[in-house]
Scaffold this motif. Structure first.
Motif, PDB file in Angstrom:
ATOM      1  N   ARG A   1      -4.009  -6.240  -6.527  1.00 43.57           N
ATOM      2  CA  ARG A   1      -5.106  -5.682  -7.356  1.00 43.57           C
ATOM      3  C   ARG A   1      -6.081  -4.900  -6.481  1.00 43.57           C
ATOM      4  NH1 ARG A   1      -4.592 -10.876 -10.356  1.00 43.57           N
ATOM      5  NH2 ARG A   1      -3.435 -10.266 -12.226  1.00 43.57           N
ATOM      6  N   GLU A   2      -6.317  -5.424  -5.276  1.00 40.39           N
ATOM      7  CA  GLU A   2      -7.201  -4.711  -4.341  1.00 40.39           C
ATOM      8  C   GLU A   2      -6.643  -3.322  -4.022  1.00 40.39           C
ATOM      9  OE1 GLU A   2      -8.006  -6.428  -0.293  1.00 40.39           O
ATOM     10  OE2 GLU A   2      -8.791  -8.027  -1.598  1.00 40.39           O
ATOM     11  N   ILE A   3      -5.346  -3.245  -3.848  1.00 43.27           N
ATOM     12  CA  ILE A   3      -4.705  -1.960  -3.556  1.00 43.27           C
ATOM     13  C   ILE A   3      -4.851  -0.999  -4.734  1.00 43.27           C
ATOM     14  CG2 ILE A   3      -2.437  -0.854  -3.170  1.00 43.27           C
ATOM     15  CD1 ILE A   3      -1.615  -3.358  -1.577  1.00 43.27           C
ATOM     16  N   GLY A   4      -4.889  -1.560  -5.955  1.00 46.74           N
ATOM     17  CA  GLY A   4      -5.049  -0.704  -7.123  1.00 46.74           C
ATOM     18  C   GLY A   4      -4.023  -0.934  -8.219  1.00 46.74           C
TER      19      GLY A   4
ATOM     20  N   ASP B   1      -4.925  -9.393 -16.652  1.00 46.44           N
ATOM     21  CA  ASP B   1      -5.873  -8.376 -16.205  1.00 46.44           C
ATOM     22  C   ASP B   1      -6.598  -7.827 -17.436  1.00 46.44           C
ATOM     23  OD1 ASP B   1      -5.010  -8.477 -13.626  1.00 46.44           O
ATOM     24  OD2 ASP B   1      -4.409  -6.364 -13.496  1.00 46.44           O
TER      25      ASP B   1
ATOM     26  N   GLN C   1       0.860  -1.192   0.000  1.00 44.78           N
ATOM     27  CA  GLN C   1       0.000   0.000   0.000  1.00 44.78           C
ATOM     28  C   GLN C   1       0.895   1.242   0.000  1.00 44.78           C
ATOM     29  OE1 GLN C   1      -3.653   0.208   0.052  1.00 44.78           O
ATOM     30  NE2 GLN C   1      -2.946   2.238  -0.612  1.00 44.78           N
TER      31      GLN C   1
ATOM     32  N   ALA D   1      -3.848 -11.004  -5.881  1.00 50.96           N
ATOM     33  CA  ALA D   1      -5.203 -10.532  -5.556  1.00 50.96           C
ATOM     34  C   ALA D   1      -5.121  -9.306  -4.650  1.00 50.96           C
ATOM     35  CB  ALA D   1      -5.985 -11.657  -4.878  1.00 50.96           C
ATOM     36  N   LYS D   2      -4.217  -9.381  -3.670  1.00 54.59           N
ATOM     37  CA  LYS D   2      -4.079  -8.268  -2.728  1.00 54.59           C
ATOM     38  C   LYS D   2      -3.551  -7.009  -3.456  1.00 54.59           C
ATOM     39  CE  LYS D   2      -2.248  -7.473   1.842  1.00 54.59           C
ATOM     40  NZ  LYS D   2      -1.119  -7.841   2.664  1.00 54.59           N
TER      41      LYS D   2
END
Ligand SMILES: NC(=O)C1=CN([C@@H]2O[C@H](COP(=O)(O)OP(=O)(O)OC[C@H]3O[C@@H](n4cnc5c(N)ncnc54)[C@H](O)[C@@H]3O)[C@@H](O)[C@H]2O)C=CC1
Ligand SMILES: O=C(O)[C@H]1O[C@H](OP(=O)(O)OP(=O)(O)OC[C@H]2O[C@@H](n3ccc(=O)[nH]c3=O)[C@H](O)[C@@H]2O)[C@H](O)[C@@H](O)[C@@H]1O
Length: 461
Positions: free
Chosen positions: A440-443, A454, A415, A437-438
């Motif tokens: 991608r969650e962050i952006g 993606d 992050q 996955a994590k």
């Protein structure tokens, strides 16, 4: 040699090298290479029965067994340039052994050499030894350790291979060497073969290991094109015990000092004996590896809107694999060069590799590095910079390329990394080690070798 000294306290081991700086480092607190567990082994035996010296003639002259582990690089010029093994250093060592031998000796080929080298070395030794009655028995005892796990591999090797002549003196020499290893290696793991089988087994072992990586890497490209996941595919095929799970990690490409040079050497030997189809077959392993590195660079460029000119790209990892500071033939060299050629500003972070090594590698022509005084051109410091802090390397960068599988890369606060980068922020995971996955969650926009792409990265035709 350090392991032999540790396990065989009654044997005196002297490591000799013409490189004074290296010997000084072996005698110091900071060993010249980073290898987990090696410090302890060296410190336990050094000064007891393990010594390091530049006095080659004295110690070779006194020895009963001489292990020759000099470098055997790919030729850079003349007949066979770019493929054949350069045996200059081997022949030089043989001439020194011949000139300083006043007693009979067992000469052990520890370097990886072309099949039939023992024949050539024997001729050099025989013709150059001035002392009547001195006999040389040549053995092939190739080394199978991998860097980063050398101490584990040496402590419990899958096998020790010893090739010798099928004559009374040849068999006696094989037994003498086998009894050294038998101090800690179970007898059934000590394989004895003829000389040529041992020499050829080493080249073939490396070629087959590298072939597995090129095979899975070739499928990684097909996975990206179809939506299959290369890790799932590798697991599915690796559970077949005839294939097995090891050495099936798709990557940005294999590196290291040996795979490429040994396969090229095998290719050259096949060509020399007129087996062009066999040569072409093995050469494809190298071509696939080059393709994989090139494909990675092209993926970075195309993802970033077909232009990386003046964009800062952080490179995490320069060593050819984790747990080593070795950069010989690391895929990072070709990837960094590819990015720099397209105008990127590359900033490298590696936990072990020295700055000077990175600059030298990027300025040195192919196959030059394994020779004593490699020709190197300075690289533009605008195009390449080095950081000792992964956070700083990523600051204001458009992308991060993970090129070595160092464990610490998994533990970063991504992050925080993301917040300091230019958006969209990209991560290109050339080793499939991060939690995608994590990320991608962050952006992050994430590319990983052989993984479903993606939507952002899918090409619009
Ligand atoms: N690095 C590895 O993990 C493995 C290497 N090998 C093989 O072992 C051989 C050596 O590899 P590395 O140790 O990585 O190479 P290296 O280049 O690190 O070491 C070779 C050393 O030999 C010295 N040398 C050259 N000529 C000499 C001479 N006439 N007298 C005394 N010293 C001399 C050089 O100064 C150098 O320090 C190669 O054939 C390689 O294929 C085999 C298995 C594993
Ligand atoms: O002759 C040699 O020098 C040695 O070469 C290799 O050892 P090494 O080059 O030290 O390291 P490896 O673990 O084989 O890795 C080589 C390259 O392949 C890559 N690799 C390895 C395994 C894998 O599944 N995928 C993959 O891309 C690694 O990241 C690295 O870049 C062999 O594994 C050793 O048995 C051999 O003794």
């Amino acid at each position: 040699m350090a392991m032999i000294a540790l396990k065989c306290p009654e044997i005196q081991v002297v490591v000799v090298d013409i490189n004074e700086a290296r010997i000084a480092a072996w005698n110091s607190d900071k060993l010249p290479i980073y290898e987990p567990g090696l410090d302890e082994v060296v410190k336990a035996a050094r000064g007891r029965n393990l010594f390091f010296s530049t006095d080659v003639t004295k110690h070779v002259g006194e020895a009963d067994i001489v292990f020759v582990s000099v470098n055997t690089p790919t030729k850079t010029q003349g007949v066979g340039a770019g493929k054949a093994a350069d045996l200059t250093y081997w022949e030089g060592a043989a001439r020194v052994i011949a000139s300083c031998s006043t007693s009979s000796k067992i000469i052990v080929e520890k370097s990886t050499v072309p099949v039939k080298t023992a024949d050539a070395i024997e001729k050099v030794l025989r013709r150059n030894c001035k002392h009547p009655g001195v006999q040389f028995e040549i053995l092939s005892n190739p080394e199978f350790l991998a860097e980063g796990t050398a101490i584990e591999d040496l402590t419990a090797p899958d096998r020790v291979l010893i090739g010798g002549k099928d004559t009374p003196s040849g068999r006696a020499a094989v037994d003498a060497l086998a009894s050294v290893y038998a101090h800690w290696v179970p007898r059934e793991r000590i394989l004895c073969t003829n000389l040529w089988s041992a020499e050829l087994s080493k080249l073939t072992a490396n070629a087959m290991l590298a072939q597995r990586i090129s095979s899975v890497n070739s499928i990684s490209a097909l996975c990206e094109a179809t939506g299959a996941d290369v890790q799932q595919v590798a697991k599915s095929i690796g559970t077949d015990s005839r294939i097995g799970p090891k050495f099936l990690n798709a990557s940005v490409g294999f590196g290291g000092s040996c795979f490429q040079k040994d396969i090229l050497n095998l290719v050259y030997i096949c060509e020399s004996v007129g087996l062009q189809a066999v040569a072409d077959y093995w050469h494809q392993v190298i071509l696939m590896n080059d393709y994989q590195k090139q494909r990675f660079v092209e993926q970075v460029i195309s993802a970033m809107f077909n232009t990386i000119s003046k964009k800062k790209i952080a490179v995490y990892g320069f060593a050819f694999k984790k747990d080593t500071g070795d950069t010989r033939e690391t895929p990072a060299i070709d990837v960094c060069r590819g990015l720099m050629a397209d105008g990127a500003r590359v900033c490298v972070y590696d936990p072990q590799v020295e700055d000077s090594q990175i600059y030298q590698d990027l300025g040195t022509a192919k196959f030059e590095w394994d020779h004593p005084t490699p020709k190197s051109a300075p690289v533009s410091k605008d195009a390449i910079s080095i950081s000792h802090d992964p956070m700083e390397a990523a600051k204001d960068a458009h992308a991060i390329c993970v090129l070595t599988e160092w464990d610490e890369f998994k533990a970063y606060d991504y992050q925080k990394v993301y917040d300091s980068m230019v958006k969209p922020a990209f991560i290109f995971d050339g080793r499939n080690i991060l939690d995608h996955a994590k990320l991608r969650e962050i952006g992050f926009i994430v590319y990983a070798v052989g993984k479903p792409l993606d939507p952002f990265l899918q090409k619009v035709y």
